[in-house]
Design an enzyme around this catalytic site. Structure first.
Site, PDB file in Angstrom:
ATOM      1  N   GLU A  63       0.839  -1.144   0.204  1.00 55.69           N
ATOM      2  CA  GLU A  63      -0.215   0.054  -0.249  1.00 55.69           C
ATOM      3  C   GLU A  63       0.405   1.060   0.303  1.00 55.69           C
ATOM      4  O   GLU A  63       1.857   1.151   0.850  1.00 55.69           O
ATOM      5  CB  GLU A  63      -0.722   0.395   1.197  1.00 55.69           C
ATOM      6  CG  GLU A  63      -2.156   1.151   1.382  1.00 55.69           C
ATOM      7  CD  GLU A  63      -2.733   1.176   2.423  1.00 55.69           C
ATOM      8  OE1 GLU A  63      -2.317  -0.110   2.958  1.00 55.69           O
ATOM      9  OE2 GLU A  63      -3.540   2.250   2.304  1.00 55.69           O
ATOM     10  N   ARG A 111       5.563 -12.525   9.775  1.00 56.47           N
ATOM     11  CA  ARG A 111       5.838 -11.399   9.567  1.00 56.47           C
ATOM     12  C   ARG A 111       7.579 -11.688   9.673  1.00 56.47           C
ATOM     13  O   ARG A 111       7.739 -11.953  11.489  1.00 56.47           O
ATOM     14  CB  ARG A 111       5.434 -10.002   9.928  1.00 56.47           C
ATOM     15  CG  ARG A 111       4.484 -10.254  11.339  1.00 56.47           C
ATOM     16  CD  ARG A 111       3.462  -9.224  11.242  1.00 56.47           C
ATOM     17  NE  ARG A 111       3.809  -7.297  10.807  1.00 56.47           N
ATOM     18  CZ  ARG A 111       3.338  -6.860   9.224  1.00 56.47           C
ATOM     19  NH1 ARG A 111       2.106  -7.585   9.262  1.00 56.47           N
ATOM     20  NH2 ARG A 111       3.969  -5.350   9.151  1.00 56.47           N
ATOM     21  N   LYS A 133       4.565   0.806   9.459  1.00 55.75           N
ATOM     22  CA  LYS A 133       5.278   1.978   8.563  1.00 55.75           C
ATOM     23  C   LYS A 133       4.269   3.458   9.405  1.00 55.75           C
ATOM     24  O   LYS A 133       4.189   4.208   9.315  1.00 55.75           O
ATOM     25  CB  LYS A 133       3.940   2.225   7.331  1.00 55.75           C
ATOM     26  CG  LYS A 133       4.922   0.776   6.620  1.00 55.75           C
ATOM     27  CD  LYS A 133       4.295   1.448   4.772  1.00 55.75           C
ATOM     28  CE  LYS A 133       2.757   0.143   4.640  1.00 55.75           C
ATOM     29  NZ  LYS A 133       2.717  -0.111   3.468  1.00 55.75           N
TER      30      LYS A 133
HETATM   31  P1  ATP Z   1       2.949  -2.681   8.252  1.00 61.31           P
HETATM   32  O1  ATP Z   1       2.781  -2.955   9.433  1.00 61.31           O
HETATM   33  O2  ATP Z   1       4.537  -2.093   8.457  1.00 61.31           O
HETATM   34  O3  ATP Z   1       2.099  -0.983   7.840  1.00 61.31           O
HETATM   35  P2  ATP Z   1       1.824  -3.384   5.889  1.00 61.31           P
HETATM   36  O4  ATP Z   1       1.175  -4.432   5.879  1.00 61.31           O
HETATM   37  O5  ATP Z   1       0.798  -2.443   6.226  1.00 61.31           O
HETATM   38  O6  ATP Z   1       3.330  -3.042   6.670  1.00 61.31           O
HETATM   39  P3  ATP Z   1       2.178  -3.468   3.399  1.00 61.31           P
HETATM   40  O7  ATP Z   1       2.116  -2.271   2.051  1.00 61.31           O
HETATM   41  O8  ATP Z   1       0.560  -3.560   3.431  1.00 61.31           O
HETATM   42  O9  ATP Z   1       2.126  -2.948   4.747  1.00 61.31           O
HETATM   43  O10 ATP Z   1       2.472  -4.653   2.988  1.00 61.31           O
HETATM   44  C1  ATP Z   1       2.829  -4.930   1.482  1.00 61.31           C
HETATM   45  C2  ATP Z   1       3.594  -6.082   1.311  1.00 61.31           C
HETATM   46  O11 ATP Z   1       4.663  -6.176   2.710  1.00 61.31           O
HETATM   47  C3  ATP Z   1       2.212  -7.650   1.783  1.00 61.31           C
HETATM   48  O12 ATP Z   1       2.341  -8.483   1.669  1.00 61.31           O
HETATM   49  C4  ATP Z   1       2.614  -7.368   4.071  1.00 61.31           C
HETATM   50  O13 ATP Z   1       2.067  -8.597   4.102  1.00 61.31           O
HETATM   51  C5  ATP Z   1       4.253  -7.917   3.522  1.00 61.31           C
HETATM   52  N1  ATP Z   1       4.349  -7.181   4.794  1.00 61.31           N
HETATM   53  C6  ATP Z   1       4.779  -6.390   5.630  1.00 61.31           C
HETATM   54  N2  ATP Z   1       5.191  -6.094   6.540  1.00 61.31           N
HETATM   55  C7  ATP Z   1       6.329  -7.113   6.494  1.00 61.31           C
HETATM   56  C8  ATP Z   1       6.890  -7.828   7.736  1.00 61.31           C
HETATM   57  N3  ATP Z   1       7.158  -7.524   8.876  1.00 61.31           N
HETATM   58  N4  ATP Z   1       7.760  -9.277   7.423  1.00 61.31           N
HETATM   59  C9  ATP Z   1       6.515  -9.869   6.023  1.00 61.31           C
HETATM   60  N5  ATP Z   1       6.379  -9.125   4.943  1.00 61.31           N
HETATM   61  C10 ATP Z   1       5.659  -8.379   5.659  1.00 61.31           C
HETATM   62 MG    MG Z   2      -1.518  -3.575   4.717  1.00 63.35          MG
END
Ligand code: ATP
Ligand code: MG
Length: 578
Positions: free
Chosen positions: A39, A277, A287
């Protein structure tokens, strides 16, 4: 390349095993299509790198193996980069650009498959209309709070919305008018009609669309209804014909809902696979929290070298290879755990040791004069660029009567086991000569400001013809030839291994390390660094790995310490085995 055998399969992680099995059974007509779906509401961090390396890695590995599998067609294996840009309020172009740059920098390629969820808005709308027509979705006038109230709890079933039994005709009409902008924000939603008593709360008539008069970074003001994550996510994967939709564990509970939508619509149905994760010690990974650090000015920006963002790591001096190796070593599994940041730094040191040119730099300079060295004379000594890489060759380093050495390499009253320079003691200057300290000059406060030494001209290159030994070798720079530089030393951004571990009422920011940055502004570096390219990496001999800051210039050289030389990882592992 061929499908891995059963034995080889046991070496694959559980996701790669699934992909290999599917290929063998020709489950997806021999296709493997993954995606990385960020995102664009912030910069990518090291956690994203895990997901990136997993998704692009699988596509690359199985694609590379395609020859032996006749059913694999050339274009059938790959990883898409897709922006999941369904929330106009937090998303920006700046983030899109940074994500493209970072994934590319990490070394991955999506060919022409760069997609935006916002390009599917019309298609998603049509799918929603289909569900309404089949009596599987309805327009609801409850407020967000009321929806929450009606939802029930884990132990209590929810209540049906009073709007649940609207006719198909009325729903179609209202939904169209929602889209047309007739209603204010938050007054109506479109909801799936599933089961308000379902044990899985995600199945209790989840919201699919909300009204939001907000400008989207790509679609502008075209839309005033936006799909929720739960409605959009599975559709995006389906539209792109993703075979293996890999996501993190918190979406396991949402899978039944994605399955339900795809089944009701009877459209392409990817297989969702969840993995744990990445969590790292001394690091926050959300983020939202990283944005807070940036907005509150607690770091200098998303690319502050202390940030766990990809751009922060890049500016700090991390190499893509080190990050990829780290992602390989941590593997993938189904259980949440926290990885020691020392492992990340271990992978970094391993890579930098192989690839970084060695140079000499003095961080805290102490003047040293060689009294018996002819005034005005300059010699060039030959220095090895990288002992790990003979192809890296040698360079000339100027040597003269006045030098700088590291302040901490001299002690007037050396304790036992301090073998470096001290009054009357002989040591080696790297690549140059043996010197002996004859005299110590102090200022009025008693602080040592200059050393006077003699050198032995027969020891040029670093060995004495009479075979006598010295117990230490110091790095140095020639005072008149050296360049001034600022060096920034970094420590962990947080003092607590788990930054979220705080007393009640506090938040993660109370664990910030007040000493995470130390700036040394009168460092001296050897002249070969005058034209150090931005972001080029070096080993400063005996000190650590350093990287030219992306704002360094020959007028003002700035280096970031990437990581020190000493690697605690082996010790940590040994302690764990006990
Ligand atoms: P955050 O929680 O840091 O805001 P998010 O999951 O909301 O991260 P996205 O932009 O949706 O952020 O993430 C894109 C991809 O990265 C998703 O498929 C998510 O599962 C993966 N991802 C995000 N954080 C991690 C992590 N700590 N370890 C592994 N994969 C991750
Ligand atoms: Mg997300």
């Amino acid at each position: 390349m061929k499908t891995p055998s059963k034995e080889e399969n046991t070496k694959l992680d559980f996701i790669r095993q699934i992909v290999a099995e599917d290929l063998k059974k020709n489950k997806w007509d021999g296709r493997v299509r993954t995606r990385f779906p960020p995102e664009p509401n912030g910069y990518l961090h090291i956690g994203h790198a895990k997901s990136i390396c997993l998704n692009f890695g699988i596509a690359a590995e199985f694609g590379g193996q395609a020859e032996g599998l006749d059913m694999i067609k050339a274009d059938s294996v790959g990883c898409n980069l897709r922006f999941d840009d369904t929330n106009p309020e937090k998303e920006e172009e700046e983030y899109v650009n940074s994500i493209i740059e970072d994934v590319r920098w990490l070394g991955w390629d999506w060919a022409d498959r760069l997609y935006y969820a916002s390009d599917y808005f019309e298609q998603m709308y049509q799918y929603a209309v289909q569900l309404i027509k089949r009596g599987k979705a309805y327009v609801c006038d409850l407020s967000a709070d009321e929806i929450r109230e009606y939802r029930g709890t884990l132990t209590q079933p929810g209540k049906n919305s009073p709007y649940r039994n609207r006719s198909v005709q009325e729903n179609l009409d209202l939904f169209e008018r929602m889209r047309a902008g007739e209603f204010p924000d938050g007054t109506r939603t479109l909801r799936a009609k599933i089961d308000m008593a379902h044990p899985n709360l995600n199945m209790r008539d989840p919201v699919m669309y909300r009204i939001l008069h907000a400008t989207h970074h790509r679609t502008g003001d075209k839309w005033c209804i936006y799909p929720t994550y739960d409605w959009a996510h599975g559709l995006e994967d389906s539209i792109e014909k993703i075979t293996h939709s890999i996501c993190t564990l918190e979406f396991e509970n949402h899978r039944p809902l994605y399955d339900w939508f795809l089944e009701q619509l009877d459209i392409f149905h990817p297989q969702q696979i969840e993995f744990a994760r990445l969590n790292l010690t001394y690091t926050v990974m959300s983020k939202r929290k990283l944005l807070q650090l940036v907005q509150d000015g607690l770091v200098t920006g998303w690319d502050d070298p202390r940030m766990p963002t990809i751009c922060g790591l890049r500016r700090r001096g991390y190499s893509p290879a080190a990050i990829r190796e780290f992602c390989k070593r941590i593997g993938v599994n189904k259980f949440n755990s926290t990885v020691d940041i020392a492992l990340l730094e271990h992978c970094l040191r391993e890579d930098l040791n192989k690839t970084s040119p060695r140079v000499m730099a003095v961080l805290r300079p102490l003047n040293l004069v060689i009294d018996n060295y002819p005034e005005g004379q300059v010699e060039e000594v030959e220095a090895i660029n990288n002992p790990e890489d003979p192809g890296a060759g040698t360079r000339k380093v100027p040597f003269s009567r006045e030098l700088y050495i590291e302040r901490e390499d001299f002690m007037e009253q050396p304790p036992r086991k301090f073998y470096r320079l001290a009054p009357g003691r002989e040591v080696r200057l790297r690549y140059a000569y043996f010197i002996t300290c004859m005299d110590v000059i102090k200022d009025e406060n008693g602080e040592v400001i200059e050393l006077h030494c003699t050198y032995d001209p027969t020891t040029r290159g670093g060995d004495a013809p009479d075979g006598r030994k010295v117990r230490s070798t110091l790095h140095w720079v020639s005072a008149p030839h050296s360049l001034e530089a600022q060096v920034r030393l970094y420590d962990h951004l947080f003092t607590n291994q788990n930054p979220d571990d705080v007393p009640e009422g506090d938040d993660f920011k109370s664990n910030l390390n007040p000493n995470s940055l130390e700036i040394l502004s009168s460092c001296r570096v050897e002249p070969s660094l005058a034209d150090a390219k931005l972001l080029s990496r070096y080993q400063f001999e005996r000190l650590g790995y350093f990287c030219a800051d992306n704002k360094s210039s020959d007028g003002k050289l700035v280096f970031n310490r990437t990581v020190s030389l000493r690697d605690p990882w082996a010790k940590i592992q040994k302690a764990r085995e006990k």
